[in-house]
Design a protein around this motif. Sequence first.
Motif, short mmCIF file in Angstrom:
data_model
loop_
_atom_site.label_atom_id
_atom_site.label_comp_id
_atom_site.label_asym_id
_atom_site.label_seq_id
_atom_site.Cartn_x
_atom_site.Cartn_y
_atom_site.Cartn_z
N LEU A 25 -2.14 63.77 76.48
CA LEU A 25 -2.35 63.56 77.91
C LEU A 25 -1.05 63.15 78.59
O LEU A 25 -0.90 63.35 79.80
CB LEU A 25 -3.41 62.48 78.13
CG LEU A 25 -4.83 62.85 77.69
CD1 LEU A 25 -5.75 61.66 77.83
CD2 LEU A 25 -5.34 64.02 78.52
N ALA A 26 -0.12 62.61 77.83
CA ALA A 26 1.15 62.19 78.42
C ALA A 26 1.94 63.38 78.95
O ALA A 26 2.78 63.24 79.83
CB ALA A 26 1.97 61.42 77.39
N ILE B 207 0.93 65.64 80.86
CA ILE B 207 0.64 65.79 82.29
C ILE B 207 1.48 64.82 83.10
O ILE B 207 2.06 65.18 84.12
CB ILE B 207 -0.87 65.56 82.52
CG1 ILE B 207 -1.68 66.54 81.66
CG2 ILE B 207 -1.22 65.72 83.99
CD1 ILE B 207 -3.15 66.24 81.64
N ALA B 208 1.53 63.58 82.62
CA ALA B 208 2.29 62.57 83.34
C ALA B 208 3.79 62.89 83.32
O ALA B 208 4.52 62.55 84.25
CB ALA B 208 2.05 61.19 82.71
N ARG B 209 4.23 63.56 82.26
CA ARG B 209 5.64 63.91 82.17
C ARG B 209 5.99 65.05 83.11
O ARG B 209 7.10 65.12 83.63
CB ARG B 209 5.99 64.31 80.73
CG ARG B 209 6.39 63.13 79.84
CD ARG B 209 6.77 63.63 78.46
NE ARG B 209 5.91 63.07 77.41
CZ ARG B 209 5.12 63.78 76.64
NH1 ARG B 209 5.07 65.09 76.77
NH2 ARG B 209 4.38 63.19 75.73
N ARG B 210 5.05 65.96 83.32
CA ARG B 210 5.38 67.17 84.08
C ARG B 210 5.39 66.95 85.58
O ARG B 210 6.22 67.49 86.29
CB ARG B 210 4.38 68.28 83.73
CG ARG B 210 4.72 69.61 84.36
CD ARG B 210 4.11 70.75 83.60
NE ARG B 210 4.49 72.05 84.14
CZ ARG B 210 4.18 73.21 83.57
NH1 ARG B 210 3.48 73.22 82.45
NH2 ARG B 210 4.57 74.35 84.10
N TRP B 211 4.42 66.14 86.07
CA TRP B 211 4.36 65.90 87.51
C TRP B 211 4.22 64.40 87.77
O TRP B 211 3.70 63.66 86.93
CB TRP B 211 3.15 66.61 88.12
CG TRP B 211 3.15 68.07 87.93
CD1 TRP B 211 3.95 68.98 88.56
CD2 TRP B 211 2.31 68.83 87.05
NE1 TRP B 211 3.66 70.24 88.12
CE2 TRP B 211 2.66 70.19 87.20
CE3 TRP B 211 1.31 68.48 86.16
CZ2 TRP B 211 2.04 71.20 86.48
CZ3 TRP B 211 0.69 69.49 85.45
CH2 TRP B 211 1.06 70.84 85.61
N PRO B 212 4.64 63.97 88.96
CA PRO B 212 4.39 62.58 89.31
C PRO B 212 2.90 62.40 89.56
O PRO B 212 2.27 63.22 90.21
CB PRO B 212 5.19 62.39 90.59
CG PRO B 212 5.30 63.75 91.18
CD PRO B 212 5.35 64.69 90.01
N LEU B 213 2.34 61.31 89.03
CA LEU B 213 0.92 61.05 89.26
C LEU B 213 0.75 60.42 90.64
O LEU B 213 1.54 59.61 91.07
CB LEU B 213 0.38 60.09 88.20
CG LEU B 213 0.41 60.63 86.77
CD1 LEU B 213 -0.22 59.62 85.83
CD2 LEU B 213 -0.31 61.95 86.68
#
Lengths: 92, 92
Positions: free
Chosen positions: A78-79, A81-87
């Motif tokens: 799941l990380a 996703i957090a790495r690819r775009w700003p949450l």
Amino acid sequence: MTVYRALDDETRRVVLDELAARDGQTLFEICSVLATRHGLGLTRQAISQHLGVLEAAGLVVTEKRGRSKYHYFNPEPLAEIARRWPLGEKEQ
Amino acid sequence: MTVYRALDDETRRVVLDELAARDGQTLFEICSVLATRHGLGLTRQAISQHLGVLEAAGLVVTEKRGRSKYHYFNPEPLAEIARRWPLGEKEQ
DNA sequence: ACTATATGCAAGTAACCACTTGCCTATCAA
DNA sequence: TTGATAGGCAAGTGGTTACTTGCATATAGT
């Protein structure tokens, strides 16, 4: 198999919820939890296939002992996703 | 339309990348960026449909001025994922 | 050895998705 | 108004997915 595709199914998301709440459940335990707590009347094979998708995506890791197979939630993918775009907003 | 389904497509993920890098692009601008920088030879209609999926998921918001439609990346729905499960490792 | 338990494999089906093609609407400039 | 630009709508197609059904394998208890 991408993490995104694995997450694109409500049944699989509920399975992840349940494993995050109680790790190390077997296929039959997950079947009964889905049936009793979520009203999902799926066959054992359907749920087994869902677990296979989650495992292929790395979201679930398994350990086989005897005739049982234990499933564990692995949050690491799941990380990505957090790495690819700003949450949006702030995480808790 | 869920955020998960919207993310379950590499073309849409690349569109989000590009909007995150440069916000407010039009459909035609996104088409040319996908073609030149990513080698994606999709038709305008295909990309328009992808943008519709992203908009339905709340990941893209639009603003129409004149004959152009401007697209903006909205990261907030991604926070739903972080809220539902613990993210592996630490977020940057 | 026999039976029940826990799971795996494979084929079939109905629904869904990405993409294309063709046509249409709206805005701007000359 | 004519033509070019920016985008929308809708039907069709090929491939994929979720689910079921039926059968097979492996382990544990008696």
